[in-house]
Design a protein around this motif. Structure first.
Motif, PDB file in Angstrom:
ATOM      1  N   ALA A  18      -7.770   1.675  -2.967  1.00 27.98           N
ATOM      2  CA  ALA A  18      -6.480   1.572  -2.282  1.00 27.98           C
ATOM      3  C   ALA A  18      -6.560   2.177  -0.883  1.00 27.98           C
ATOM      4  O   ALA A  18      -5.963   1.661   0.066  1.00 27.98           O
ATOM      5  CB  ALA A  18      -5.402   2.268  -3.107  1.00 27.98           C
ATOM      6  N   THR A  40      -2.543  -1.117   0.206  1.00 34.19           N
ATOM      7  CA  THR A  40      -1.798  -1.607  -0.948  1.00 34.19           C
ATOM      8  C   THR A  40      -0.717  -2.579  -0.472  1.00 34.19           C
ATOM      9  O   THR A  40      -0.325  -2.551   0.697  1.00 34.19           O
ATOM     10  CB  THR A  40      -1.123  -0.438  -1.705  1.00 34.19           C
ATOM     11  OG1 THR A  40      -0.220   0.233  -0.821  1.00 34.19           O
ATOM     12  CG2 THR A  40      -2.152   0.532  -2.243  1.00 34.19           C
ATOM     13  N   PRO A  41      -0.256  -3.437  -1.382  1.00 35.17           N
ATOM     14  CA  PRO A  41      -0.694  -3.574  -2.777  1.00 35.17           C
ATOM     15  C   PRO A  41      -2.030  -4.302  -2.877  1.00 35.17           C
ATOM     16  O   PRO A  41      -2.358  -5.128  -2.029  1.00 35.17           O
ATOM     17  CB  PRO A  41       0.425  -4.404  -3.416  1.00 35.17           C
ATOM     18  CG  PRO A  41       0.958  -5.230  -2.289  1.00 35.17           C
ATOM     19  CD  PRO A  41       0.864  -4.361  -1.069  1.00 35.17           C
ATOM     20  N   THR A  81      -0.115  -0.098  -6.236  1.00 33.52           N
ATOM     21  CA  THR A  81       0.976  -0.247  -5.282  1.00 33.52           C
ATOM     22  C   THR A  81       1.449   1.137  -4.855  1.00 33.52           C
ATOM     23  O   THR A  81       1.365   2.095  -5.623  1.00 33.52           O
ATOM     24  CB  THR A  81       2.132  -1.063  -5.904  1.00 33.52           C
ATOM     25  OG1 THR A  81       3.208  -1.170  -4.976  1.00 33.52           O
ATOM     26  CG2 THR A  81       2.630  -0.454  -7.189  1.00 33.52           C
ATOM     27  N   SER A  82       1.924   1.257  -3.623  1.00 30.94           N
ATOM     28  CA  SER A  82       2.335   2.553  -3.077  1.00 30.94           C
ATOM     29  C   SER A  82       3.842   2.751  -3.170  1.00 30.94           C
ATOM     30  O   SER A  82       4.619   1.805  -2.982  1.00 30.94           O
ATOM     31  CB  SER A  82       1.934   2.663  -1.606  1.00 30.94           C
ATOM     32  OG  SER A  82       0.532   2.643  -1.447  1.00 30.94           O
ATOM     33  N   LEU A 141       0.528   6.688  -5.523  1.00 30.55           N
ATOM     34  CA  LEU A 141      -0.056   5.403  -5.907  1.00 30.55           C
ATOM     35  C   LEU A 141       0.237   5.127  -7.371  1.00 30.55           C
ATOM     36  O   LEU A 141      -0.109   5.928  -8.247  1.00 30.55           O
ATOM     37  CB  LEU A 141      -1.573   5.411  -5.683  1.00 30.55           C
ATOM     38  CG  LEU A 141      -2.049   5.544  -4.236  1.00 30.55           C
ATOM     39  CD1 LEU A 141      -3.575   5.661  -4.192  1.00 30.55           C
ATOM     40  CD2 LEU A 141      -1.591   4.342  -3.404  1.00 30.55           C
ATOM     41  N   PRO A 177      -0.153  -9.088  -2.728  1.00 24.93           N
ATOM     42  CA  PRO A 177      -1.340  -8.248  -2.934  1.00 24.93           C
ATOM     43  C   PRO A 177      -2.626  -8.994  -2.596  1.00 24.93           C
ATOM     44  O   PRO A 177      -2.786 -10.163  -2.913  1.00 24.93           O
ATOM     45  CB  PRO A 177      -1.279  -7.921  -4.436  1.00 24.93           C
ATOM     46  CG  PRO A 177       0.159  -8.077  -4.800  1.00 24.93           C
ATOM     47  CD  PRO A 177       0.674  -9.193  -3.943  1.00 24.93           C
TER      48      PRO A 177
END
Length: 382
Positions: free
Chosen positions: A10, A15-16, A266-267, A342, A365
């Motif tokens: 990441a 991200t994603p 994902t953040s 994360l 993503p």
């Protein structure tokens, strides 16, 4: 160890990001081939159509279930022969049928008279198989498929007769017990219904030889699931009991082929308080890979570095300006979850990036390939 690797990925790629492990897909394919007798695997391209996945399965000897002209074009561009494709969508444009036929595809799914007529006009003498519905199984699957697809046993018998009259070649029957189905016995029930159609077809002088058991084999999300071997055993025994041991058994795995090969990172971009509710927003949501959360799919979710922290209830939402963009209204996350954390959603290799859009101009993503379960450096970015 996996989360540490995902954190590094990441950081490197942003991200994603969806991380896929091709070795897991290879293992899934080989397990199905090993455990279902006289089987042929038609991978459901719609689950994840990334070229690296398609090339792997091509080289393993897989066949492919396609739903559209673009899917056919992609496979042809990768050197997949047309005899390894089945046009399994029961709702096809006439022009797509023409394209498929002109490119050598001769196997089509149907569940209505009009679809038979389109195929007879645009793909004469082709093989067809009739899809039946699986009534009563809705409560056993997270994503039921009964109402839109398939037809009754009685109607299927009429379609077999009509197909023969139109000069087509009825080769078998298909069904789908619903995506993410938890009861192996449902495959037995469906195969028993298929046998009625086989018997009636034989009385009409039509010898069918193929049973397409569709998809539906589950991957592990939040519920316990039966083992793939258990479902395969039910299929094997039911085919022998109701149809005959020489029957060609087609499987159309999608989720069970690629689902457990992927993890999405994902953040967190915002945490807020709305009344008594804690809200967390991430940079991937319903419109960017997590569409299935609005039905019944409950992914396992962890916050990297906070796996052992005590948890509380959150609403987990995506980044877009749409109120539908909420994945879970009640999910347990670490109490301190906050911006820049994360989140990992496991077993997200299927029906994530395929559903993605660029709604609000937000990018979907990216996909990278990594051996998640061994200590190796990343092999490829796509």
């Amino acid at each position: 160890m996996i989360n540490k690797k995902l954190k590094k990925l990441a950081k490197n790629f942003g991200t994603p990001v969806l991380v896929m492990d091709l070795d897991v897909i290879k293992e899934n394919y080989e397990k199905l081939v090993k455990n279902v007798k006289n089987s042929r695997i038609y991978y459901a391209v719609k689950a994840n159509s990334h070229v690296e996945i398609l090339k792997l399965l091509r080289d393993l000897g897989s066949y492919f279930d396609v739903a559209s002209k673009p899917e056919i074009e992609k496979l042809l561009s990768l050197g997949v022969e047309p005899h390894r494709m089945s046009f399994g969508n029961t709702i096809k444009k006439a022009s797509d049928i023409v394209f498929a036929y002109e490119n050598g595809i001769r196997m089509f799914a149907v569940d209505s008279e009009m679809e038979l007529e389109k195929i007879a006009s645009n793909a004469p003498s082709s093989d067809i198989y009739v899809r039946i519905s699986t009534n009563g199984m809705e409560d056993d699957a997270d994503w039921p498929l009964t109402r839109k697809f398939g037809t009754s046993v009685d109607h299927a018998i009429k379609l077999v007769k009509y197909a023969s009259k139109l000069g087509l070649n009825p080769i078998g029957v298909s069904f789908h017990v619903g995506s993410q189905n938890y009861r192996p016995d449902n495959w037995q029930v469906a195969i028993r219904e298929v046998s009625v159609i086989f018997e009636e077809a034989k009385r009409m002088g039509i010898d069918m030889y193929m049973v397409n058991t569709g998809g539906g084999m589950p991957v592990k999300y939040s519920k316990e699931i039966p083992q793939i071997e258990e479902i395969c055993d039910v299929i094997n025994k039911s085919i022998v009991e109701y149809i005959g041991e020489d029957t060609l058994v087609v499987l159309e795995p999608g989720r069970s082929m690629v689902g457990n090969a992927g993890a999405m990172v994902t953040s967190v971009i915002l945490r807020s308080k709305k009344g008594d509710e804690n809200w967390v927003y991430t940079d991937a949501g319903v419109f960017h890979g997590l569409t299935e959360t609005i039905q019944n799919i409950k992914y396992e979710v962890e916050v990297i570095g906070k796996e052992r922290e005590s948890k509380c209830s959150f609403v987990l939402a995506g980044p877009t300006c749409d109120s539908v963009d909420v994945m879970y209204y009640d999910i347990e996350l670490p109490e301190s979850t906050t911006m820049d954390d994360l989140l990992v959603l496991y077993n997200t290799g299927a029906y994530t990036t395929e559903y993605s859009t660029n709604f609000n101009g937000i990018q979907s993503p990216k996909i990278i390939f990594e051996k998640l379960f061994v200590k190796e450096e990343m092999v490829e970015e796509v």
